[in-house]
Design an enzyme around this catalytic site. Sequence first.
Site, PDB file in Angstrom:
ATOM      1  N   LYS A 139       0.884  -1.203   0.076  1.00  0.00           N
ATOM      2  CA  LYS A 139      -0.053  -0.074   0.045  1.00  0.00           C
ATOM      3  C   LYS A 139       0.705   1.205   0.018  1.00  0.00           C
ATOM      4  O   LYS A 139       0.265   2.426  -0.296  1.00  0.00           O
ATOM      5  CB  LYS A 139      -1.089   0.196   1.256  1.00  0.00           C
ATOM      6  CG  LYS A 139      -1.994  -0.971   1.145  1.00  0.00           C
ATOM      7  CD  LYS A 139      -3.117  -0.639  -0.105  1.00  0.00           C
ATOM      8  CE  LYS A 139      -4.170  -1.579  -0.067  1.00  0.00           C
ATOM      9  NZ  LYS A 139      -5.276  -1.292  -1.005  1.00  0.00           N
TER      10      LYS A 139
ATOM     11  N   SER B 146      -3.787 -12.257   2.776  1.00  0.00           N
ATOM     12  CA  SER B 146      -4.019 -12.049   1.444  1.00  0.00           C
ATOM     13  C   SER B 146      -2.852 -12.428   0.438  1.00  0.00           C
ATOM     14  O   SER B 146      -2.880 -12.968  -0.631  1.00  0.00           O
ATOM     15  CB  SER B 146      -4.599 -10.579   1.126  1.00  0.00           C
ATOM     16  OG  SER B 146      -3.474  -9.748   1.494  1.00  0.00           O
TER      17      SER B 146
END
Lengths: 100, 321
Positions: free
Chosen positions: B54, B272
């Site tokens: 991110k 994830s």
Amino acid sequence: MAVTITIPTALRQYAGGQASLTLEAETVGTLLHGLVETYPDLGRHLFNEQGKLRNFVNVYVGDEDIRYLDGEETRLQGSETVSIIPAIAGGSGDTSYAAP
Amino acid sequence: MIDHAVQHLDDRRQPLELVGNTPLLRLERIDPDLPPGVQVYAKAEWYNLGGSVKDRPALWMIRAGERCGQLRPGMRIADATSGNTGIAYATLGAALGYPVTLALPANASAERKRILRALGAELILTDAAEGMDLAIRTIRALVAHEPERYFYPDQYNNPANPQAHYETTGPEIWQQTEGQVTHFVAALGTSGTFMGTARYLREQCPDVYLVAVQPDSPYHALEGVKHMATTQLLPGIYDTTLPDAIEEISSEQAFVMARRLARREGLLVGISAAANVAVALQVARQLTAGVVVTILCDSASRYLSERFWEESEWVESGEGI
């Protein structure tokens, strides 16, 4: 006795859009199975192929995680609310992002 | 002595230079039965300054905000997230001199709140029972009330999010595989990683096969991943026509893969990331030759309090991985 169970946003589409439901149940297990009998589409989201609660599904009686009570055998008095809580606390939301 | 010191300082790096250019790791031990002509690689995104993939979109959205004048010195970056994006804002905000305000449900994990506070972020804790809805409403109300004070990046609809991956993740994968990548696998959250990377790779090689990863249910444990089929609002940056295939993965399969990556590869990665590898291996097993690349979004350090690490190594609902 009649016990109320709340359903998280992500699963309401499989429960006729309802946020909560009141069912007759003596234990958390019978309550959850009663919920799935009423709304069979919920089944695969809550239980695995062996019929056991999927290990990341969070179920609370009041403020207590059933993992720290008696699991599905946790007995219900009728006065408490049982809640299925989102598996992820926080993050960036999911369906919740649709909120205006 | 002085000459030596000056020479040494020439090697210095600024913290922001640690965003991007992450290593591409070959996963060789995770599945010994892969066909000999098939290789699986993964981007180690925890090498980013803020510890996750991110950082890339967060930096690009901040820079885009600066360029168009929406983000100016003295303003605060504001968003509703307790996930990696929040940590990326807090990290980069600190590095760039922008204070950060984040709204998150009060039941977000203690370790997340501690990381955010340690980085100096201001946290607005909202009623846990109201989930992210209330956190989002809270931050939007705050920004609407004082638009001159807050910059709201809106990662779901900000084109700078996929652009970060188009300009960094995609080219890095292309160069690190020497143009040999044949398959790209990534989960959809905001869809920024998939969209930007996939678009770049497709431009380099029209035949590259693009696989999007999805949870098998809207109720899942894959933090940062969004169940697109049932969401009430698709991210504005998501182009449904780009994936060649969408593969579903269960949360249990991701847990098994997370444990397996730790114990077979020495890679402690997040849930994830493990989901991405599980699908990458499913894709790889069907090939006779190819180079499959996926993304390890973050390390396991933010998930170590999860119960699944303690569960038995292989047994999960009888389903093969």
